[in-house]
Design an enzyme around this catalytic site. Structure first.
Site, PDB file in Angstrom:
ATOM      1  N   LYS A 172       0.820  -1.214   0.000  1.00 52.64           N
ATOM      2  CA  LYS A 172       0.000   0.000   0.000  1.00 52.64           C
ATOM      3  C   LYS A 172       0.851   1.259   0.000  1.00 52.64           C
ATOM      4  O   LYS A 172       0.426   2.292  -0.506  1.00 52.64           O
ATOM      5  CB  LYS A 172      -0.896   0.027   1.235  1.00 52.64           C
ATOM      6  CG  LYS A 172      -1.679  -1.229   1.485  1.00 52.64           C
ATOM      7  CD  LYS A 172      -2.792  -1.390   0.515  1.00 52.64           C
ATOM      8  CE  LYS A 172      -3.549  -2.674   0.776  1.00 52.64           C
ATOM      9  NZ  LYS A 172      -4.729  -2.820  -0.036  1.00 52.64           N
TER      10      LYS A 172
HETATM   11  C1  PLP Z   1      -0.936  -7.838   2.245  1.00 49.54           C
HETATM   12  C2  PLP Z   1      -2.059  -7.740   1.267  1.00 49.54           C
HETATM   13  N1  PLP Z   1      -2.073  -8.585   0.228  1.00 49.54           N
HETATM   14  C3  PLP Z   1      -3.058  -8.545  -0.682  1.00 49.54           C
HETATM   15  C4  PLP Z   1      -4.109  -7.663  -0.580  1.00 49.54           C
HETATM   16  C5  PLP Z   1      -5.164  -7.650  -1.638  1.00 49.54           C
HETATM   17  O1  PLP Z   1      -4.987  -6.547  -2.479  1.00 49.54           O
HETATM   18  P1  PLP Z   1      -6.225  -5.938  -3.272  1.00 49.54           P
HETATM   19  O2  PLP Z   1      -7.205  -5.532  -2.238  1.00 49.54           O
HETATM   20  O3  PLP Z   1      -5.664  -4.806  -4.012  1.00 49.54           O
HETATM   21  O4  PLP Z   1      -6.763  -7.017  -4.117  1.00 49.54           O
HETATM   22  C6  PLP Z   1      -4.140  -6.770   0.499  1.00 49.54           C
HETATM   23  C7  PLP Z   1      -5.225  -5.786   0.696  1.00 49.54           C
HETATM   24  O5  PLP Z   1      -5.627  -5.087  -0.109  1.00 49.54           O
HETATM   25  C8  PLP Z   1      -3.069  -6.784   1.415  1.00 49.54           C
HETATM   26  O6  PLP Z   1      -3.030  -5.908   2.411  1.00 49.54           O
HETATM   27  N1  LIG Z   2      -6.479  -5.351   2.067  1.00 52.23           N
HETATM   28  C1  LIG Z   2      -6.839  -3.994   2.209  1.00 52.23           C
HETATM   29  C2  LIG Z   2      -8.305  -3.784   2.036  1.00 52.23           C
HETATM   30  C3  LIG Z   2      -8.597  -2.449   1.439  1.00 52.23           C
HETATM   31  O1  LIG Z   2      -8.080  -2.435   0.154  1.00 52.23           O
HETATM   32  P1  LIG Z   2      -7.874  -1.153  -0.744  1.00 52.23           P
HETATM   33  O2  LIG Z   2      -6.752  -1.529  -1.635  1.00 52.23           O
HETATM   34  O3  LIG Z   2      -9.147  -0.928  -1.431  1.00 52.23           O
HETATM   35  O4  LIG Z   2      -7.510   0.014   0.126  1.00 52.23           O
HETATM   36  C4  LIG Z   2      -6.286  -3.493   3.524  1.00 52.23           C
HETATM   37  O5  LIG Z   2      -5.276  -3.983   3.935  1.00 52.23           O
HETATM   38  O6  LIG Z   2      -6.846  -2.620   4.136  1.00 52.23           O
END
Ligand code: PLP
Ligand SMILES: N[C@@H](CCOP(=O)(O)O)C(=O)O
Length: 468
Positions: free
Chosen positions: A112
């Site tokens: 993120k």
């Molecule tokens: C460590 C981790 N892996 C994978 C994901 C999944 O990613 P996305 O929500 O973009 O599909 C998340 C949350 O979004 C996450 O925090």
């Molecule tokens: N896995 C995410 C969930 C929110 O996902 P986002 O990419 O839409 O912000 C988290 O860790 O909060």
């Protein structure tokens, strides 16, 4: 570049407005009118270019005016300066044609940070230019919250409210959110799941008086800027492995579908992507949707990869929009059906389009633990449990197509999930010292019931923008 809502009933906006708007007023997600094209020559020219420069080149065409494009270079420079690895997103090979793309070298140890550090700079600059305040409300299953808090803590024009599912994130994830001392940060432990938190967030966006009163902004991947910033590392890793002259597949641990959508955007822009492999844990709505054509959330099952404990994958809407030929009415129909009857059927032609580019693989708890143990045994490399689902899915793909390299996105540092790692390999990974030290302070959070009115009242009372 201008942006339209997937549901077709909100005004078209410029990039800076999309950045502040988060969700469109009609409940849809903003998406660009067209995807900019990067020529094979321009892709090749990214070889050896620092990450911040590559980000500026690739994101620039998504901005609306020249001044913003000029500012972008400085914003990417500052955004990535705090990363602990000079390459920002380095890659490690763990088996024949299997590469791990490490996206956890930012300040909160998860992918993120790659987008959020940049988003923080961009949003702050727009607020200053317009002399505005904003109230950021985010839903998190663990990682988005920490990254958002890190990016926005202490900023005078912003208050941040993060909703996380009470008792359903790891200790490290929780402490990253609750030990910060800045008073513009408010952490809410919601008595519900991530889906409940995201549902409340979307309802707040559709509550126009509230939205306007607090200057509501969003930093989840419903915000287009998040997705576009995540597109960059598909290009940098692809180029490192031979793009544009070689095709590459990507295995992506998936929850809210933002990260894998960023890969799809990279492909639309011209990166030669062979397959996009969606890896899920037991919360396998996406694997089921691709297999059966029916998008049907079920109750959330807690797993050792809690950040992926998601059943309503918001960004799937952006993919569906493209796959239906950008048919607003089809999208409105699908999401009305989801609201009313809890499911929708993906139109057959759209399903075929999606299946032509995406695979999906659901990885169970025992397989995740076995994958962490195997990769440790065979490659001496520790995977976090989210990444392990991606690596497992990548191995399945390599059995079918051993000749095409697969990049598995490593979305978090294993130190965020020490219990899962200890179960698999018998020892606990350590967080980098500077990060571990910060988690020692007293925790500050408020437990709220899963109720939109309670949450909106809590935010209204504390958001400085509502008092101005
Ligand atoms: C460590 C981790 N892996 C994978 C994901 C999944 O990613 P996305 O929500 O973009 O599909 C998340 C949350 O979004 C996450 O925090
Ligand atoms: N896995 C995410 C969930 C929110 O996902 P986002 O990419 O839409 O912000 C988290 O860790 O909060």
């Amino acid at each position: 570049m201008r942006y339209l809502s997937t549901r077709g009933e909100a005004a078209q906006l410029a990039f800076d407005d999309v950045l502040l708007a988060g969700l469109a007023t009609d409940g849809g997600l903003y998406t660009p009118l067209a995807y900019p094209h990067v020529s094979p020559g321009d892709i090749a020219a990214l070889a050896g270019v620092p990450y911040a420069e590559a980000a500026a080149r690739l994101i620039g065409p998504f901005l609306t005016d020249e001044a913003a494009q000029t500012a972008l270079r400085a914003q990417t420079e500052v955004a990535y300066a705090s990363f602990r690895h000079r390459a920002i997103a380095p890659m490690t090979q763990i088996a024949d044609n299997l590469f791990v793309l490490e996206l956890f070298h930012g300040p909160t140890l998860a992918f993120k940070d790659l987008a959020m550090q940049l988003l923080g700079r961009m949003m702050n600059d727009v607020l200053e230019k317009r002399n505005l305040r904003a109230t950021i409300v985010g839903a998190t299953s663990g990682d988005t919250g920490a990254a958002a808090i890190e990016a926005f803590r202490g900023l005078p024009r912003v208050d941040v409210f993060i909703l996380y599912p009470h008792g359903r994130v790891s200790d490290v994830q929780r402490k990253q959110m609750t030990t910060v001392t800045e008073d513009n940060v408010h952490t809410i432990a919601l008595q519900g799941t991530f889906d409940d938190a995201q549902n409340i967030l979307k309802r707040l966006f559709r509550n126009r008086p509230f939205r306007e009163r607090v200057g509501l902004a969003g930093v989840n991947s419903i915000n287009w800027a998040r997705v576009v910033a995540q597109m960059v590392y598909y290009f940098t890793s692809g180029v490192a492995l031979g793009a544009p002259h070689r095709r590459i597949s990507y295995a992506v641990p998936t929850g809210n579908f933002g990260d894998v959508l960023a890969g799809y955007i990279a492909k639309r822009m011209g990166l030669p992507v062979e397959r996009l492999i969606v890896a899920t844990n037991a919360n396998d709505i996406l694997a089921r949707a691709l297999a059966t054509g029916r998008y049907e959330p079920r109750g959330v099952t807690p797993t050792q990869s809690p950040s992926m404990d998601i059943q309503v994958s918001s960004n799937f809407e952006r993919l569906l929009f493209d796959a239906t030929g950008r048919d607003h009415a089809a999208l409105r129909g699908a999401f009305a059906s989801l609201d009313q009857s809890g499911a929708f059927d993906i139109p057959p032609a759209a399903l075929e389009t999606i299946r032509a580019e995406f695979d999906a693989q659901s990885v169970g708890e025992a397989q995740t633990t076995a994958e962490i143990a195997r990769t440790w045994r065979e490659a001496g490399y520790v995977l976090d449990p989210h990444t392990a689902t991606g690596v497992r899915a990548a191995r399945v793909r390599l059995e079918a197509d051993p000749a095409t390299p697969v990049v598995a996105l490593s979305t978090a540092h294993p130190a965020k999930f020490p219990d899962a790692i200890e179960r698999a390999i018998g020892c606990r990974p350590r967080a980098p010292d500077a990060i571990a030290a910060r988690l020692e302070g007293p925790e500050r959070f408020t437990i709220l019931e899963n109720d939109e009115a309670r949450v909106s009242a809590f935010i209204s009372e504390r958001a400085r923008a509502a008092q101005a």
